[in-house]
Design a protein around this motif. Structure first.
Motif, PDB file in Angstrom:
ATOM      1  N   GLY A 139       0.773  -1.240   0.000  1.00 11.66           N
ATOM      2  CA  GLY A 139       0.000   0.000   0.000  1.00 11.66           C
ATOM      3  C   GLY A 139       0.798   1.281   0.000  1.00 11.66           C
ATOM      4  N   THR A 140       2.073   1.208  -0.370  1.00 11.26           N
ATOM      5  CA  THR A 140       2.876   2.429  -0.387  1.00 11.26           C
ATOM      6  C   THR A 140       3.392   2.686  -1.801  1.00 11.26           C
ATOM      7  OG1 THR A 140       3.586   1.920   1.851  1.00 11.26           O
ATOM      8  CG2 THR A 140       4.865   3.572   0.683  1.00 11.26           C
ATOM      9  N   ASP A 141       3.288   3.953  -2.224  1.00  8.86           N
ATOM     10  CA  ASP A 141       3.830   4.348  -3.512  1.00  8.86           C
ATOM     11  C   ASP A 141       5.341   4.561  -3.330  1.00  8.86           C
ATOM     12  OD1 ASP A 141       4.556   5.543  -5.841  1.00  8.86           O
ATOM     13  OD2 ASP A 141       3.283   7.312  -5.633  1.00  8.86           O
ATOM     14  N   PRO A 142       6.176   3.743  -3.994  1.00  9.88           N
ATOM     15  CA  PRO A 142       7.628   3.867  -3.780  1.00  9.88           C
ATOM     16  C   PRO A 142       8.174   5.248  -4.160  1.00  9.88           C
ATOM     17  CG  PRO A 142       7.134   1.899  -5.070  1.00  9.88           C
ATOM     18  CD  PRO A 142       5.864   2.671  -4.957  1.00  9.88           C
ATOM     19  N   ILE A 143       7.522   5.894  -5.128  1.00 14.88           N
ATOM     20  CA  ILE A 143       8.002   7.238  -5.520  1.00 14.88           C
ATOM     21  C   ILE A 143       7.734   8.222  -4.382  1.00 14.88           C
ATOM     22  CG2 ILE A 143       7.758   9.108  -7.215  1.00 14.88           C
ATOM     23  CD1 ILE A 143       7.041   6.948  -9.275  1.00 14.88           C
ATOM     24  N   GLN A 144       6.548   8.106  -3.786  1.00 12.21           N
ATOM     25  CA  GLN A 144       6.189   8.982  -2.670  1.00 12.21           C
ATOM     26  C   GLN A 144       7.074   8.726  -1.446  1.00 12.21           C
ATOM     27  OE1 GLN A 144       2.561  10.556  -2.633  1.00 12.21           O
ATOM     28  NE2 GLN A 144       3.516  11.942  -1.216  1.00 12.21           N
ATOM     29  N   LYS A 145       7.348   7.470  -1.201  1.00  9.35           N
ATOM     30  CA  LYS A 145       8.074   7.080   0.020  1.00  9.35           C
ATOM     31  C   LYS A 145       9.595   7.217  -0.132  1.00  9.35           C
ATOM     32  CE  LYS A 145       8.707   4.483   3.893  1.00  9.35           C
ATOM     33  NZ  LYS A 145       8.514   5.060   5.215  1.00  9.35           N
TER      34      LYS A 145
ATOM     35  N   PRO B 110       2.071  -3.167   6.930  1.00  8.98           N
ATOM     36  CA  PRO B 110       0.760  -3.088   6.245  1.00  8.98           C
ATOM     37  C   PRO B 110      -0.341  -2.496   7.114  1.00  8.98           C
ATOM     38  CG  PRO B 110       1.373  -5.386   6.665  1.00  8.98           C
ATOM     39  CD  PRO B 110       2.562  -4.554   7.020  1.00  8.98           C
ATOM     40  N   LEU B 111      -0.263  -2.719   8.423  1.00  7.76           N
ATOM     41  CA  LEU B 111      -1.295  -2.166   9.323  1.00  7.76           C
ATOM     42  C   LEU B 111      -1.231  -0.641   9.339  1.00  7.76           C
ATOM     43  CD1 LEU B 111      -0.915  -4.605  12.359  1.00  7.76           C
ATOM     44  CD2 LEU B 111      -2.784  -4.558  10.714  1.00  7.76           C
ATOM     45  N   ARG B 118      -6.560   1.003   7.966  1.00  4.19           N
ATOM     46  CA  ARG B 118      -6.804   1.991   9.028  1.00  4.19           C
ATOM     47  C   ARG B 118      -6.876   1.342  10.420  1.00  4.19           C
ATOM     48  NH1 ARG B 118     -10.221   3.893   4.984  1.00  4.19           N
ATOM     49  NH2 ARG B 118      -9.436   5.746   3.978  1.00  4.19           N
ATOM     50  N   CYS B 119      -5.810   0.688  10.794  1.00  7.87           N
ATOM     51  CA  CYS B 119      -5.763   0.036  12.109  1.00  7.87           C
ATOM     52  C   CYS B 119      -5.444   1.081  13.183  1.00  7.87           C
ATOM     53  CB  CYS B 119      -4.672  -1.049  12.079  1.00  7.87           C
ATOM     54  SG  CYS B 119      -4.469  -1.911  13.615  1.00  7.87           S
ATOM     55  N   PRO B 120      -6.238   1.162  14.256  1.00  2.93           N
ATOM     56  CA  PRO B 120      -5.920   2.125  15.321  1.00  2.93           C
ATOM     57  C   PRO B 120      -4.520   1.846  15.885  1.00  2.93           C
ATOM     58  CG  PRO B 120      -8.080   1.157  15.665  1.00  2.93           C
ATOM     59  CD  PRO B 120      -7.447   0.389  14.553  1.00  2.93           C
ATOM     60  N   THR B 164      -2.913  -8.650   8.283  1.00  2.00           N
ATOM     61  CA  THR B 164      -4.171  -7.914   8.052  1.00  2.00           C
ATOM     62  C   THR B 164      -5.346  -8.860   7.824  1.00  2.00           C
ATOM     63  OG1 THR B 164      -3.652  -7.817   5.698  1.00  2.00           O
ATOM     64  CG2 THR B 164      -2.964  -5.929   7.013  1.00  2.00           C
ATOM     65  N   GLU B 165      -5.081 -10.168   7.938  1.00  2.54           N
ATOM     66  CA  GLU B 165      -6.094 -11.219   7.711  1.00  2.54           C
ATOM     67  C   GLU B 165      -6.767 -11.065   6.348  1.00  2.54           C
ATOM     68  OE1 GLU B 165      -8.539 -10.821  11.157  1.00  2.54           O
ATOM     69  OE2 GLU B 165      -6.877 -11.267  12.490  1.00  2.54           O
ATOM     70  N   PRO B 166      -5.967 -11.050   5.287  1.00  2.98           N
ATOM     71  CA  PRO B 166      -6.550 -10.835   3.953  1.00  2.98           C
ATOM     72  C   PRO B 166      -7.314 -12.065   3.468  1.00  2.98           C
ATOM     73  CG  PRO B 166      -4.207 -11.297   3.770  1.00  2.98           C
ATOM     74  CD  PRO B 166      -4.515 -11.246   5.235  1.00  2.98           C
TER      75      PRO B 166
END
Lengths: 265, 274
Positions: A139-145, B110-111, B118-120, B164-166
């Motif tokens: 979930g991370t854009d490597p360019i952004q990060k 990933p969390l 959006r894990c607290p 994340t239990e996908p």
């Protein structure tokens, strides 16, 4: 005959494809990295970390290079000026050459050697060990990060390093002027100060800003397109350094031409 | 009353992927449904890893369509893919743990970074600890990947993939380069994870025995042990074997069919079984 001509043309087109594709990929990366400056999320910690690595880490070498280039300039210029009986103008020439050219160019080349290669090898290693893919998968854009924090950090730190290199160079020139050429301190510093105009200061700060974009993006670009394992990482590192250095000189010429044509003496 | 049509968790429709003219996947079509396990066998360079990366949206198909949870991801922009990827856990071939982060930070990644999770913040560390306990790496939170053995790194990467239990889990050669005991431990963990979370699982491997274990064993959560799924205990999930050769999907069926196959290429994998 016709088949042979056609074959040559195809061969030439194939030769051109690679650099054109590379240029296209570079401009796409640059566009995304610049756009990300204004987009969330912002990785403040990464920017601070890179500022430390690029700015604080490069400080000793930049101070050394600045000092000795200023001292050498003073010695060389005094030799030329003595033919006209103008040794007292040494400060003027040291100041102008450092602020306009040597400060920005030498500092940028030092940072390219230290950080462009570092970025290429770090990102290249991440690429060949699938960490870049993992980053995208998580979930991370490597360019952004990875790219944007390096771009921001270099753009902030390189002009600051250049200012320091310019000043230390002037101090180097001063030591030669005072102890070798027997020029009065007041005379040296007055000529240094009076020589500078806004045009000089502007180009002295504009150049490192442009070079910072080149240094950071070249390192990241070659790092992110690394293929072929550890050998590929070495190749990317070399390519990043060579291209960054060549582009620094090419852009230096273009920027200097713009400032000269705008009426700088 | 008509039974509602099953929606595939993952569906490939005539997918072709190539790199600089070299075809890596050629006209691949298949569908994986909820709770199903798919074992993807094939020689090195047959396109197994590319298939998983295409399913994740990391590689774009040249032609054909890839549907994940009913959404066509073939031409989806990267930003939109992040939401889909939040529902997929992937173990990469070389583990791909981040060198600069310790194990706890790797598993927490990933969390903290998946936009759709959006894990607290208060829940992150307990979940990381729980997942690391699950893969029997409870004491490695502060360690860096370079301080762990190959098998431990693989388990840490599994923890990161499943924290994340996908509902869709993909494992790329989880036993490659490991000794038989560690390889067995890893597969046992994957069976445990599959049966606890009831996730759809894609397992890429070149060892038939990995698939054999996945197909024939299940995790008994009451006793905390693996037990045979056939001959008594009813297998809840179905297992399909797929065989890749030079970018083509040349076989797709159950274990009995693959064992009965007369194809010499397929036979090479089946004969490996221990």
């Amino acid at each position: 005959m016709v088949a042979s001509e056609c074959g040559e043309r195809t061969y030439l087109l194939d030769l051109l494809k690679e650099p054109v594709l590379a240029a296209q990929e570079f401009f796409l990366l640059a566009g995304k990295a610049l756009k990300n400056i204004f987009r969330r999320p912002h990785y403040g910690d990464d920017i601070a970390l890179q500022m430390d690595a690029i700015g604080v880490g490069s400080l000793p070498i930049v101070v050394m290079i600045g000092f000795f280039s200023g001292a050498v300039m003073a010695l060389q210029m005094s030799r030329a000026l003595s033919q006209y009986g103008q040794v007292g103008k040494t400060g003027t020439l040291v100041s102008l050459t450092l602020v306009r050219e040597l400060g920005p160019v030498l500092t940028s080349i030092m940072v390219a050697g230290r950080n462009s290669t570092g970025m290429a090898s770090e990102l290249g290693s991440m690429k060949v060990t699938e960490q870049i893919d993992a980053m995208r998968a998580l979930g991370t854009d490597p360019i952004q990060k990875l790219v944007t924090p390096r771009l921001i950090a270099t753009c902030v730190m390189l002009p600051l390093l250049t200012i320091i290199a310019d000043f230390v160079g002037m101090v180097g020139g001063f030591i030669i002027a005072k102890f070798v050429l027997s020029i009065e301190s007041r005379q040296y510093w007055t000529s240094v100060w009076r020589a500078l105009e806004w045009n000089d200061v502007t180009q002295g700060l504009f150049k490192p800003l442009v070079f910072a974009v080149v240094v950071s993006l070249m390192g990241c670009f070659y790092g992110l397109r690394t293929t072929g394992g550890t050998q590929g990482v070495g190749r990317s590192t070399t390519q990043a350094m060579v291209m960054a250095t060549v582009l620094i000189f090419v852009l230096d010429l273009l920027i200097t031409q713009v400032f000269v044509s705008q009426g700088g003496a | 009353m008509a039974e509602p049509a099953r929606i595939a968790v993952l569906r490939f429709e005539n997918v072709t992927v190539s790199f600089d003219g070299d075809v890596a996947l050629r006209d691949i079509s298949f569908a994986a449904y909820e709770g199903e396990s798919r074992i993807i066998l094939g020689a090195a360079g047959s396109g197994k890893t590319v298939l998983l990366k295409t399913a994740m949206g990391l590689t774009k198909p040249e032609s054909g369509k890839v549907f994940v949870f009913g959404q066509d991801i073939s031409a989806m922009p990267e930003k939109r893919l992040f939401d889909i990827r939040g529902k997929i856990g992937m173990l990469f071939q070389e583990s791909a743990l981040f060198d600069s982060l310790n194990i706890a930070e790797n598993v927490a990644y990933p969390l903290l970074n998946q936009p759709s999770i959006r894990c607290p913040k208060a829940e992150v560390l307990p979940r990381v600890k729980r997942t690391l306990e699950f893969v029997e790496l409870g004491g490695t939170l502060e360690k860096f990947p370079s301080e762990l053995s190959g098998g431990m790194r693989r388990r840490a990467a599994i923890a990161r993939a499943v924290v994340t239990e996908p509902p869709l889990q993909m494992y790329d050669s989880p036993t490659a380069g490991l000794d038989p005991i560690t390889a067995h431990t890893i597969i046992a963990l994957l069976i445990k994870e599959r049966d606890v979370s009831q996730a759809t699982t894609l397992l890429v491997t070149h060892r038939f025995q990995d698939g054999n274990l996945m197909a024939n064993f299940r995790y008994n959560s009451e006793q905390g042990v693996l037990e045979p799924a056939r001959n008594g205990a009813k297998q809840k999930s179905s297992t399909t074997f797929m065989v890749m050769k030079e970018g083509r999907l040349i076989f797709e069926n159950d274990q009995d069919s693959i064992e009965a196959s007369k194809d010499p290429y397929i036979g090479k994998f089946v004969k490996q079984r221990v």
